[in-house]
Design a protein around this motif. Structure first.
Motif, mmCIF file in Angstrom:
data_model
loop_
_atom_site.group_PDB
_atom_site.id
_atom_site.type_symbol
_atom_site.label_atom_id
_atom_site.label_comp_id
_atom_site.label_asym_id
_atom_site.label_seq_id
_atom_site.Cartn_x
_atom_site.Cartn_y
_atom_site.Cartn_z
ATOM 1 N N SER A 273 0.843 -1.189 0.000
ATOM 2 C CA SER A 273 0.000 0.000 0.000
ATOM 3 C C SER A 273 0.880 1.241 0.000
ATOM 4 O O SER A 273 1.882 1.294 0.715
ATOM 5 C CB SER A 273 -0.889 -0.011 1.244
ATOM 6 N N GLY A 274 0.515 2.228 -0.808
ATOM 7 C CA GLY A 274 1.228 3.497 -0.825
ATOM 8 C C GLY A 274 2.561 3.465 -1.538
ATOM 9 O O GLY A 274 3.475 4.208 -1.184
ATOM 10 N N ASP B 277 -0.461 8.716 0.286
ATOM 11 C CA ASP B 277 -1.018 9.967 0.791
ATOM 12 C C ASP B 277 -0.205 10.393 2.009
ATOM 13 O O ASP B 277 -0.450 9.936 3.121
ATOM 14 C CB ASP B 277 -2.492 9.776 1.155
ATOM 15 N N ARG B 278 0.780 11.252 1.791
ATOM 16 C CA ARG B 278 1.712 11.638 2.852
ATOM 17 C C ARG B 278 1.010 12.357 4.006
ATOM 18 O O ARG B 278 1.332 12.145 5.170
ATOM 19 C CB ARG B 278 2.797 12.523 2.262
ATOM 20 N N GLU B 279 0.032 13.179 3.731
ATOM 21 C CA GLU B 279 -0.583 13.984 4.788
ATOM 22 C C GLU B 279 -1.766 13.286 5.449
ATOM 23 O O GLU B 279 -1.880 13.269 6.658
ATOM 24 C CB GLU B 279 -0.989 15.345 4.226
ATOM 25 N N ILE C 152 -2.578 3.930 4.566
ATOM 26 C CA ILE C 152 -2.504 3.072 5.752
ATOM 27 C C ILE C 152 -3.901 2.586 6.127
ATOM 28 O O ILE C 152 -4.097 1.413 6.447
ATOM 29 C CB ILE C 152 -1.844 3.819 6.922
ATOM 30 N N ALA C 153 -4.881 3.476 6.066
ATOM 31 C CA ALA C 153 -6.262 3.078 6.348
ATOM 32 C C ALA C 153 -6.751 2.050 5.326
ATOM 33 O O ALA C 153 -7.454 1.100 5.676
ATOM 34 C CB ALA C 153 -7.175 4.297 6.349
ATOM 35 N N ALA C 154 -6.346 2.217 4.061
ATOM 36 C CA ALA C 154 -6.736 1.260 3.021
ATOM 37 C C ALA C 154 -6.142 -0.113 3.309
ATOM 38 O O ALA C 154 -6.803 -1.137 3.136
ATOM 39 C CB ALA C 154 -6.294 1.758 1.645
#
Length: 86
Positions: free
Chosen positions: A4-5, A12-14, A19-21
């Motif tokens: 993820s990410g 999504d840095r901000e 992390i939620a995904a």
């Protein structure tokens, strides 16, 4: 194994939505395992452990570092049917 990410489209840095995904994905995996067990009369168990990736330009899984050691310990001492988060 899931990631993820890893790129600009998913990182999504901000807001840290990546992390939620990943957490949502882990919870859905647990729900699916429960569904499979209920409908197949099996008793499969799953442990989900979060590990890290190093490198921003060329992501690589660190197979010798502390991340792997922590993940291994979490897996060996973790409780089945739970998501392990350090």
């Amino acid at each position: 194994m899931a990631a993820s990410g890893l790129n600009a489209a998913t990182y999504d840095r901000e807001g840290r939505r990546h992390i939620a995904a990943l957490a949502d994905y882990a919870m859905h995996l647990m729900e699916q395992m429960k569904y499979i067990n209920e409908h197949s009369f099996n008793n499969f168990q799953m442990k989900i452990v979060v590990a890290g990736v190093i490198g921003a330009r060329k992501p690589q899984y660190d197979i010798w570092g502390n991340t792997v050691n922590v993940s291994s310990r979490m897996d060996s001492t973790g409780v089945p049917d739970r998501i392990q988060v350090s």
